[in-house]
Design an enzyme around this catalytic site. Structure first.
Site, PDB file in Angstrom:
ATOM      1  N   LYS A  13       0.946  -1.473   0.041  1.00 26.94           N
ATOM      2  CA  LYS A  13       0.089   0.333   0.017  1.00 26.94           C
ATOM      3  C   LYS A  13       1.092   1.406   0.178  1.00 26.94           C
ATOM      4  CE  LYS A  13      -1.801  -1.162   4.135  1.00 26.94           C
ATOM      5  NZ  LYS A  13      -0.925  -2.394   3.565  1.00 26.94           N
ATOM      6  N   ARG A  88      -9.907   0.418   8.548  1.00 26.99           N
ATOM      7  CA  ARG A  88      -9.111  -0.775   9.236  1.00 26.99           C
ATOM      8  C   ARG A  88     -10.457  -1.471   9.797  1.00 26.99           C
ATOM      9  NH1 ARG A  88      -4.053   0.352   8.652  1.00 26.99           N
ATOM     10  NH2 ARG A  88      -2.637  -1.346   9.856  1.00 26.99           N
ATOM     11  N   ARG A 127      12.358  -4.169   5.412  1.00 21.42           N
ATOM     12  CA  ARG A 127      12.103  -2.848   4.811  1.00 21.42           C
ATOM     13  C   ARG A 127      12.624  -2.142   5.970  1.00 21.42           C
ATOM     14  NH1 ARG A 127       6.095  -1.170   4.970  1.00 21.42           N
ATOM     15  NH2 ARG A 127       5.878  -2.161   7.350  1.00 21.42           N
ATOM     16  N   ARG A 160      10.785  -0.152  11.445  1.00 25.75           N
ATOM     17  CA  ARG A 160       9.953   0.338  12.202  1.00 25.75           C
ATOM     18  C   ARG A 160      10.499  -0.680  13.107  1.00 25.75           C
ATOM     19  NH1 ARG A 160       4.919   0.208   8.358  1.00 25.75           N
ATOM     20  NH2 ARG A 160       3.484  -0.433  10.095  1.00 25.75           N
ATOM     21  N   ARG A 171      -0.465  -8.631  14.030  1.00 27.85           N
ATOM     22  CA  ARG A 171      -0.620  -7.566  12.244  1.00 27.85           C
ATOM     23  C   ARG A 171      -2.002  -8.357  12.273  1.00 27.85           C
ATOM     24  NH1 ARG A 171       4.598  -5.003  11.270  1.00 27.85           N
ATOM     25  NH2 ARG A 171       3.470  -3.848   9.119  1.00 27.85           N
TER      26      ARG A 171
HETATM   27  P1  AP5 Z   1       4.693  -1.577   2.036  1.00 34.05           P
HETATM   28  O1  AP5 Z   1       4.990  -0.661   0.660  1.00 34.05           O
HETATM   29  O2  AP5 Z   1       5.205  -0.533   2.775  1.00 34.05           O
HETATM   30  O3  AP5 Z   1       3.395  -1.866   2.715  1.00 34.05           O
HETATM   31  P2  AP5 Z   1       2.583  -1.732   3.551  1.00 34.05           P
HETATM   32  O4  AP5 Z   1       1.070  -2.198   2.700  1.00 34.05           O
HETATM   33  O5  AP5 Z   1       2.542   0.006   3.083  1.00 34.05           O
HETATM   34  O6  AP5 Z   1       2.756  -1.850   4.598  1.00 34.05           O
HETATM   35  P3  AP5 Z   1       1.961  -1.437   6.101  1.00 34.05           P
HETATM   36  O7  AP5 Z   1       3.107  -2.355   7.560  1.00 34.05           O
HETATM   37  O8  AP5 Z   1       2.831  -0.445   6.118  1.00 34.05           O
HETATM   38  O9  AP5 Z   1       0.870  -2.072   6.549  1.00 34.05           O
HETATM   39  P4  AP5 Z   1       0.339  -2.313   7.815  1.00 34.05           P
HETATM   40  O10 AP5 Z   1      -1.089  -2.004   7.661  1.00 34.05           O
HETATM   41  O11 AP5 Z   1       1.042  -3.264   8.788  1.00 34.05           O
HETATM   42  O12 AP5 Z   1       1.401  -0.814   8.819  1.00 34.05           O
HETATM   43  P5  AP5 Z   1      -0.187   0.664   8.478  1.00 34.05           P
HETATM   44  O13 AP5 Z   1       1.443   1.872   8.886  1.00 34.05           O
HETATM   45  O14 AP5 Z   1      -0.784   1.362   8.245  1.00 34.05           O
HETATM   46  O15 AP5 Z   1       5.877  -2.379   1.431  1.00 34.05           O
HETATM   47  C1  AP5 Z   1       6.455  -3.190   2.409  1.00 34.05           C
HETATM   48  C2  AP5 Z   1       7.936  -3.856   2.244  1.00 34.05           C
HETATM   49  O16 AP5 Z   1       7.904  -4.575   0.973  1.00 34.05           O
HETATM   50  C3  AP5 Z   1       9.020  -2.857   1.452  1.00 34.05           C
HETATM   51  O17 AP5 Z   1       9.678  -3.511   1.835  1.00 34.05           O
HETATM   52  C4  AP5 Z   1       8.349  -2.328   0.587  1.00 34.05           C
HETATM   53  O18 AP5 Z   1       9.346  -1.571  -0.605  1.00 34.05           O
HETATM   54  C5  AP5 Z   1       8.357  -3.959  -0.144  1.00 34.05           C
HETATM   55  N1  AP5 Z   1       7.719  -4.121  -1.564  1.00 34.05           N
HETATM   56  C6  AP5 Z   1       6.306  -4.113  -1.817  1.00 34.05           C
HETATM   57  N2  AP5 Z   1       5.695  -3.842  -2.695  1.00 34.05           N
HETATM   58  C7  AP5 Z   1       6.735  -4.807  -3.524  1.00 34.05           C
HETATM   59  C8  AP5 Z   1       6.458  -5.567  -4.288  1.00 34.05           C
HETATM   60  N3  AP5 Z   1       5.195  -5.950  -5.163  1.00 34.05           N
HETATM   61  N4  AP5 Z   1       6.944  -6.951  -4.236  1.00 34.05           N
HETATM   62  C9  AP5 Z   1       8.424  -6.881  -3.256  1.00 34.05           C
HETATM   63  N5  AP5 Z   1       7.845  -6.015  -2.572  1.00 34.05           N
HETATM   64  C10 AP5 Z   1       7.119  -5.172  -2.411  1.00 34.05           C
HETATM   65  O19 AP5 Z   1       0.303   0.722  10.267  1.00 34.05           O
HETATM   66  C11 AP5 Z   1       0.410   0.164  11.617  1.00 34.05           C
HETATM   67  C12 AP5 Z   1      -0.497   0.485  13.369  1.00 34.05           C
HETATM   68  O20 AP5 Z   1      -0.740   1.619  12.818  1.00 34.05           O
HETATM   69  C13 AP5 Z   1      -1.219  -0.592  12.806  1.00 34.05           C
HETATM   70  O21 AP5 Z   1      -0.429  -2.009  13.490  1.00 34.05           O
HETATM   71  C14 AP5 Z   1      -2.128   0.191  14.355  1.00 34.05           C
HETATM   72  O22 AP5 Z   1      -1.240   0.481  15.578  1.00 34.05           O
HETATM   73  C15 AP5 Z   1      -1.805   1.850  13.681  1.00 34.05           C
HETATM   74  N6  AP5 Z   1      -3.161   1.414  12.597  1.00 34.05           N
HETATM   75  C16 AP5 Z   1      -2.743   2.675  11.425  1.00 34.05           C
HETATM   76  N7  AP5 Z   1      -4.051   2.612  10.780  1.00 34.05           N
HETATM   77  C17 AP5 Z   1      -5.064   2.396  11.977  1.00 34.05           C
HETATM   78  C18 AP5 Z   1      -6.213   2.508  11.589  1.00 34.05           C
HETATM   79  N8  AP5 Z   1      -7.045   2.366  10.527  1.00 34.05           N
HETATM   80  N9  AP5 Z   1      -6.713   1.984  12.820  1.00 34.05           N
HETATM   81  C19 AP5 Z   1      -6.577   1.490  13.707  1.00 34.05           C
HETATM   82  N10 AP5 Z   1      -5.680   1.342  13.792  1.00 34.05           N
HETATM   83  C20 AP5 Z   1      -4.209   1.156  12.682  1.00 34.05           C
HETATM   84 ZN    ZN Z   2       2.092   1.314   4.804  1.00 33.30          ZN
END
Ligand code: AP5
Ligand code: ZN
Length: 213
Positions: A13, A88, A127, A160, A171
């Site tokens: 994402k 979410r 990452r 992170r 997660r």
């Molecule tokens: P990347 O694109 O960074 O992954 P992502 O989908 O953004 O994953 P996240 O880990 O950021 O998602 P998340 O939902 O767990 O975390 P968030 O910050 O939202 O890609 C990952 C890696 O793979 C990178 O190294 C990239 O280079 C590589 N990559 C990407 N695409 C690739 C491909 N096609 N092929 C190969 N490699 C690839 O949330 C964090 C925390 O915040 C949550 O746990 C929660 O506590 C809180 N939170 C956030 N939003 C909410 C909400 N709405 N409600 C409640 N709590 C929330």
């Molecule tokens: Zn993300």
């Protein structure tokens, strides 16, 4: 365009968002990035969110709904937006509907980053991110030009705190239990598009552009 990106941790994402954002002049609202900034700055919001985030659990619906409600007022979001990591839970999705209705708009498309859990540990543990911009790299799949250094600013990259194999388990559990029902919620309205998120980043980008053209 008003887009929602849904997918498990590491599904891509945050990698696709900046590309889509530039292509269609949208604002990119990532609740995870906003919460991490609040935690780093030790704001009241950050202090409330930190414990759940460190454990890989979701923070409360009220906190994130409040952040999004505020952020959607920004001038840069008036032409359209990408919501990355929100909603979410079904409660968040319902509250977003009300929020958008009151502004006379609605969600156009929900991009579902479909991917097998087994691939995600390698993506997450490799990452490295540049916290100020949200840019992410991967030691194997998207290495920076110099190890540990952001290509654009030359500033150091960090990992992170929740990017460990153990926290990833929680997660993923939260994703399956609380977020998958959100995909069904939008599927019933008929605006979900499934993306092959296991493909290389450029192939996923090509799919996204095809869907949005
Ligand atoms: P990347 O694109 O960074 O992954 P992502 O989908 O953004 O994953 P996240 O880990 O950021 O998602 P998340 O939902 O767990 O975390 P968030 O910050 O939202 O890609 C990952 C890696 O793979 C990178 O190294 C990239 O280079 C590589 N990559 C990407 N695409 C690739 C491909 N096609 N092929 C190969 N490699 C690839 O949330 C964090 C925390 O915040 C949550 O746990 C929660 O506590 C809180 N939170 C956030 N939003 C909410 C909400 N709405 N409600 C409640 N709590 C929330
Ligand atoms: Zn993300």
């Amino acid at each position: 365009k008003r887009l929602i990106l849904i997918g498990p941790p590491g599904s891509g994402k945050g990698t696709q968002s900046p590309i889509i954002k530039d292509e269609y002049c949208l604002c990119h609202l990532a609740t995870g990035d906003m919460l991490r900034a609040a935690v780093a700055a030790k704001t009241p919001l950050g202090i409330k969110a930190k414990e759940a985030m460190d454990k890989g659990e979701l923070v409360s619906d009220d906190l994130v709904v409040g952040i999004i409600d505020e952020a959607l007022k920004k001038p840069s979001c008036q032409k359209g937006f990408i919501l990355d990591g929100f909603p979410r839970t079904v409660v968040q999705a319902e509250k977003l509907d009300v929020m958008l209705q009151s502004r006379g708009t609605k969600v156009d498309k929900v991009l579902n980053f479909a991917i097998d859990d087994a691939i995600l540990e390698e993506r997450i543990t490799g990452r490295w991110i540049h916290p100020a911009s949200g840019r992410s790299y991967h030691t194997k799949f998207a290495p920076p030009k110099a190890p540990g250094i952001d290509d654009v600013t030359g500033e150091p990259l960090i990992q992170r705190k929740d990017d460990t194999a153990a926290v990833l388990k929680s997660r993923l559990e939260a994703f399956h239990r609380q977020t998958e029902p959100v995909i069904d919620y939008y599927a019933k309205k008929g605006n979900v598009v499934n993306l092959p998120a296991e493909k290389p980043p450029q192939a996923v980008t090509a799919e996204v552009k095809k869907v949005l053209s």
